[in-house]
Design an enzyme around this catalytic site. Structure first.
Site, mmCIF file in Angstrom:
data_model
loop_
_atom_site.group_PDB
_atom_site.id
_atom_site.type_symbol
_atom_site.label_atom_id
_atom_site.label_comp_id
_atom_site.label_asym_id
_atom_site.label_seq_id
_atom_site.Cartn_x
_atom_site.Cartn_y
_atom_site.Cartn_z
ATOM 1 N N GLU A 133 -3.963 -13.117 4.725
ATOM 2 C CA GLU A 133 -5.240 -13.266 4.028
ATOM 3 C C GLU A 133 -5.177 -14.340 2.956
ATOM 4 O O GLU A 133 -6.210 -14.822 2.490
ATOM 5 C CB GLU A 133 -5.683 -11.944 3.423
ATOM 6 C CG GLU A 133 -5.006 -11.593 2.122
ATOM 7 C CD GLU A 133 -5.344 -10.193 1.648
ATOM 8 O OE1 GLU A 133 -5.741 -10.057 0.493
ATOM 9 O OE2 GLU A 133 -5.197 -9.252 2.441
ATOM 10 N N HIS A 138 -5.806 4.611 9.664
ATOM 11 C CA HIS A 138 -7.075 4.564 8.938
ATOM 12 C C HIS A 138 -8.077 5.576 9.491
ATOM 13 O O HIS A 138 -9.146 5.762 8.931
ATOM 14 C CB HIS A 138 -7.658 3.154 8.994
ATOM 15 C CG HIS A 138 -6.758 2.131 8.388
ATOM 16 N ND1 HIS A 138 -5.906 1.363 9.153
ATOM 17 C CD2 HIS A 138 -6.541 1.779 7.104
ATOM 18 C CE1 HIS A 138 -5.213 0.572 8.356
ATOM 19 N NE2 HIS A 138 -5.582 0.802 7.113
ATOM 20 N N HIS A 171 6.447 -5.442 6.045
ATOM 21 C CA HIS A 171 5.302 -4.863 6.759
ATOM 22 C C HIS A 171 4.079 -5.727 6.541
ATOM 23 O O HIS A 171 3.832 -6.218 5.448
ATOM 24 C CB HIS A 171 5.016 -3.445 6.259
ATOM 25 C CG HIS A 171 3.730 -2.890 6.786
ATOM 26 N ND1 HIS A 171 3.542 -2.636 8.128
ATOM 27 C CD2 HIS A 171 2.561 -2.576 6.174
ATOM 28 C CE1 HIS A 171 2.312 -2.182 8.303
ATOM 29 N NE2 HIS A 171 1.692 -2.142 7.143
ATOM 30 N N GLU A 198 0.440 -4.152 12.101
ATOM 31 C CA GLU A 198 -0.715 -3.374 12.554
ATOM 32 C C GLU A 198 -1.114 -3.862 13.938
ATOM 33 O O GLU A 198 -1.427 -5.023 14.117
ATOM 34 C CB GLU A 198 -1.871 -3.557 11.564
ATOM 35 C CG GLU A 198 -3.083 -2.705 11.869
ATOM 36 C CD GLU A 198 -4.018 -3.317 12.899
ATOM 37 O OE1 GLU A 198 -4.696 -2.542 13.586
ATOM 38 O OE2 GLU A 198 -4.064 -4.548 13.028
ATOM 39 N N GLU A 249 6.785 7.946 -1.959
ATOM 40 C CA GLU A 249 6.029 7.203 -2.980
ATOM 41 C C GLU A 249 5.043 8.072 -3.767
ATOM 42 O O GLU A 249 3.983 7.609 -4.179
ATOM 43 C CB GLU A 249 5.307 6.004 -2.355
ATOM 44 C CG GLU A 249 6.232 5.060 -1.621
ATOM 45 C CD GLU A 249 5.512 3.876 -0.981
ATOM 46 O OE1 GLU A 249 4.379 3.578 -1.376
ATOM 47 O OE2 GLU A 249 6.096 3.256 -0.078
ATOM 48 N N CYS A 304 -0.184 -5.821 7.698
ATOM 49 C CA CYS A 304 -1.269 -5.124 8.377
ATOM 50 C C CYS A 304 -2.528 -5.974 8.376
ATOM 51 O O CYS A 304 -2.630 -6.952 7.642
ATOM 52 C CB CYS A 304 -1.539 -3.758 7.744
ATOM 53 S SG CYS A 304 -1.944 -3.780 6.001
ATOM 54 N N GLU A 350 -19.122 6.358 -7.978
ATOM 55 C CA GLU A 350 -20.007 7.430 -7.539
ATOM 56 C C GLU A 350 -20.181 7.433 -6.019
ATOM 57 O O GLU A 350 -20.285 8.496 -5.396
ATOM 58 C CB GLU A 350 -21.373 7.291 -8.217
ATOM 59 C CG GLU A 350 -21.348 7.521 -9.717
ATOM 60 C CD GLU A 350 -21.116 6.257 -10.523
ATOM 61 O OE1 GLU A 350 -21.517 6.228 -11.690
ATOM 62 O OE2 GLU A 350 -20.532 5.290 -9.976
ATOM 63 N N LEU A 351 -20.223 6.246 -5.415
ATOM 64 C CA LEU A 351 -20.400 6.186 -3.960
ATOM 65 C C LEU A 351 -19.188 6.766 -3.245
ATOM 66 O O LEU A 351 -19.331 7.491 -2.251
ATOM 67 C CB LEU A 351 -20.651 4.743 -3.511
ATOM 68 C CG LEU A 351 -20.846 4.551 -2.008
ATOM 69 C CD1 LEU A 351 -22.049 5.347 -1.494
ATOM 70 C CD2 LEU A 351 -21.015 3.065 -1.660
ATOM 71 N N GLY A 411 5.986 3.780 4.685
ATOM 72 C CA GLY A 411 6.360 3.992 3.294
ATOM 73 C C GLY A 411 5.733 5.195 2.638
ATOM 74 O O GLY A 411 6.413 6.163 2.316
#
Length: 758
Positions: A610, A699, A646, A670, A489, A648, A17-18, A437
């Site tokens: 990450e 972004h 790639h 990135e 894609e 980022c 919903e947000l 991509g």
């Protein structure tokens, strides 16, 4: 009675919903009042859900319209000068400009830099500070939301990002030391804590997740200084909250800080329990993070109960709270919505709502309530069924893993020889241009996919639609003048989900959404068993796109580490083993793409950094198996086949050698939001292969100027030889519109042409 608490609840709503409210507001369809109404409804629903699940002390101020770190910067008036005018005129518009950038009404603003929240798939906005930074309270969000819950009859514990972690998660734009700003920041925290106490808050959760990192002496001293000062003024009780790992050598520091309670992660930091129990100061509450807030598997309640009883025996029932290991932000809201999930796998899972129920069961068992035994028995049966299930274990996968050799991870020749063969085959100009991509997934694309999945559109009609979109994409790239093309894609809903749907060992939810950033939600696959590729996954579309053009067409795959990182991963074997299984499946796909005539194959690894453990001492092992997995996937090709990857949201300075060890022919990264700062890594390390530093930020909806891109490319050229440079955006273009995409790519091609002409 044992207290059950929670550190944070998903913000987005069980049905996103947000997301819908935000995007409607950004399109100008709803005003700020309507957006805030939806936000209030979500908060109320979530507080009531937690209360009904048996949570005694739920959090408040864990909700955000975009990001809690941005909220903290905004709350403390840490607003860069370029946003000041807009923030003063329209605070909400200014807030979103900081998050997304803004290009309208003669305003052209870059967004704040975005990066990963520790080693999760959540992104936060990086506050920008400077040596003369002024802090002041702007608004009263934590107090307002505490009072909002109180009006519903629910007493909450406000959540604040702690002062030291806030500074450590920020960046200074002038090279000054972030921690030097602590003395300026602490009076504002002190003021806020006093106001929360005056509003009736008994407890405040103060998150210091950086306590699980390697901290130098200066940072440790900053913690001591900060909490000594916070302890001087009137304040609620403080729950000092750590998560994402054990405190390790920071345990003594954490216990020295004058807090009234300490939360520890006993999922990732099980080994720290004894040390904590033996040194926890008298009277201090222990919040035990026994239920995994980051993954979706049912908790081994017997094991958790054993730890809880052990802890209770040391600290007493009145000082032990039961909690998730971290905020439940990282898991979907409610498993009850998943009506069509495989019944066996569904029985092995727990989402946010179910995790709260698990905590209530643990508390009831600690309190010797007989009703807890039924739930404990059900969990035992589910866990045993999972251990014995043939859906989980496949002998053929084990045999293939056992057959891996060093040759499996090596290309035929070194990069200098391969690059010559590739240039002879591809005949690319200097500063070759390409994209990462994906191309815009328009409303028409999403509607066609939804109609196909619901049976309203036939397979043949859907395929015809996708072919038309693919051809449009190829023709657009040719018109713009790009050198290496992609197919767009359009058949893919998500860069991991698309592959997972075609791999054995993966399963997908219908509404298992989690927040990635802002309104961006992802639905991570669940890796429940051994991974196998039954059939080719991408060859048909890549071959079709190549048939439309004489220019090289990139085959597009998601790499094994990223598929691992962006999934909910099975917890019954080492992550490295699961990653190798995915790599072998991709290896087969790479080979089939090459056989189909695809000469450029990109294996995206945006998540490789990450995955790094939070403690540097554990990096080497991770990087070894991450690099090995990529090379398993990418090494079975001829020299003439060019392998791209790639990455980022990544910082490479400290892993540049591992990035080089991937031995990809071209990496794209990135760099635009950081204004090419990431290229600092290449000053000291002579990167051997080709690289495409992103020249504009996808972004943000703003279209960059040609001069901006030229400047960034010249910065890159100052670090790398021109013959190594590619020109590309930061990331895929899936979330952008066609108009801005065409304009930005045309500008990018013109920038590359200018450099070729020099």
């Amino acid at each position: 009675m044992t207290i059950v608490t929670n550190l944070g609840f998903p913000r987005i709503g069980a049905r996103r919903e947000l997301k819908r409210a935000l995007e409607s507001h950004w399109r100008g369809e709803t005003d700020a009042t309507q957006l805030q109404h939806t936000a209030r409804e979500l908060r109320a629903r979530h507080w009531r859900l937690q209360r009904d699940a048996g949570v005694d002390l739920p959090p408040s101020n864990d909700f955000s319209l975009y990001d809690h770190v941005l909220d903290t910067a905004f709350l403390f008036d840490a607003i860069p000068q370029r946003y000041r005018g807009l923030v003063d005129a329209d605070p909400l518009a200014g807030y979103f400009a900081m998050a997304r950038g803004r290009q309208a009404d003669n305003i052209d603003l870059h967004a704040l830099e975005m990066t990963k929240w520790f080693d999760t798939n959540y992104h936060y906005l990086v506050p920008e500070l400077h040596r003369d930074q002024h802090f002041a309270l702007r608004g009263n969000k934590p107090i307002a939301e505490f009072e909002e819950a109180l009006a519903l009859g629910i007493t909450t514990r406000p959540v604040l990002l702690g002062p030291v972690s806030f500074l450590l998660l920020s960046k200074t734009v002038d090279g000054s030391n972030r921690l030097d700003l602590l003395e300026r920041l602490l009076p504002v925290y002190t003021q806020l804590l006093r106001q929360l106490q005056e509003s009736g808050a008994e407890w405040v959760q103060i998150d210091e997740p950086t306590l699980v990192l390697d901290l130098d002496a200066q940072t440790q001293q900053a913690f001591r200084k900060a909490y000594a000062i916070l302890n001087q003024g009137p304040r609620p009780k403080l729950l000092l909250t750590s998560y994402f790992g054990p405190l390790g050598d920071n345990l003594e520091l954490a216990l020295q800080l004058p807090a009234d309670g300490l939360h520890i992660d006993l999922v990732r930091g099980t080994e720290q329990l004894d040390a904590v129990l033996n040194t926890l100061p008298a009277g201090r509450v222990l919040s035990a993070g026994l239920v995994n807030g980051r993954n979706i598997w049912r908790t081994d309640l017997d094991n958790a109960l054993t730890m809880a009883r052990y802890a209770q025996g040391h600290v007493g029932a009145d000082r032990l709270w039961l909690a998730p290991s971290c905020s439940l932000l990282h898991v979907p809201v409610d498993l009850e919505q998943e009506k069509n999930l495989d019944a066996d796998v569904r029985n092995w899972l727990a989402f946010a709502k179910q995790k709260l129920s698990e905590l209530r069961v643990l508390a009831d068992a600690l309190d010797n309530k007989p009703e807890a035994e039924t739930a404990l028995t059900q969990t035992r049966q589910a866990l045993e069924a999972r251990r014995q299930s043939p859906k989980v274990h496949r002998p053929d996968v084990a045999q293939r893993l056992a057959a891996l050799t060093p040759d499996t991870t090596r290309r035929n020749t070194a990069y200098p020889q391969r690059s010559q063969a590739q240039q002879h085959t591809l005949n690319l100009p200097a500063y070759p241009t390409t994209t990462i991509g994906s191309f815009p997934q328009t409303l028409e694309v999403r509607e066609a996919r939804a109609q196909f999945k619901s049976g309203k559109l036939s397979e043949s009609d859907y395929e015809a639609f996708l072919k038309a979109e693919t051809e449009r994409c190829v023709r657009t790239q040719e018109e713009i003048g790009l050198d290496v093309l992609v197919h767009g894609e359009f058949e893919r809903n998500d860069m991991v989900e698309y592959f997972g749907e075609q791999l054995d060992g993966f399963i997908f939810t219908k509404l298992g959404w989690v927040q990635s950033y802002g309104s961006r939600c992802v639905k991570p696959p669940i890796i429940y068993g051994d991974v196998v590729r039954p059939a080719p996954m991408t060859v048909t579309w890549s071959a079709y796109a190549q048939s439309l053009t004489d220019k090289p067409m990139k085959g597009m795959l998601t790499g094994p580490v990223t598929m691992l990182q962006w999934s909910f991963v099975r917890d019954d074997q080492e992550r490295a083993q699961t990653c190798r299984q995915i790599a072998l499946a991709l290896r087969d796909e790479v080979q089939d793409l090459e056989k189909a005539g695809i000469k450029v194959i990109q294996i995206d690894e945006p998540a490789i950094r990450e995955g790094l453990p939070l403690r540097r001492g554990e990096w080497a092992d991770y990087l070894n198996w991450a690099v090995e997995s990529f090379r398993i996937a990418s090494s079975n090709v001829h020299d003439t086949t060019q392998i791209h990857t790639h990455m980022c949201y990544s910082e490479f300075n400290d892993i540049i050698e591992a990035v080089a060890a991937l031995d990809a022919d071209v990496i794209s990264i990135e760099t635009s939001r950081s204004r090419m700062e990431l290229l600092d890594a290449f000053v000291k390390f002579r990167y051997p292969n080709a690289i495409g530093p992103g020249v504009y930020d996808i972004h943000s909806p703003r279209v960059p100027q040609e001069e901006e891109m030229v400047l960034l490319l010249k910065k890159a050229r100052a670090v790398l030889p021109p013959e190594q440079l590619w020109v590309n955006p930061d990331c895929g273009l899936k979330t952008r519109g066609w108009k801005e995409t065409r304009a930005a790519l045309q500008t990018m091609v013109h920038a590359a042409q200018r450099l070729r002409a020099e």
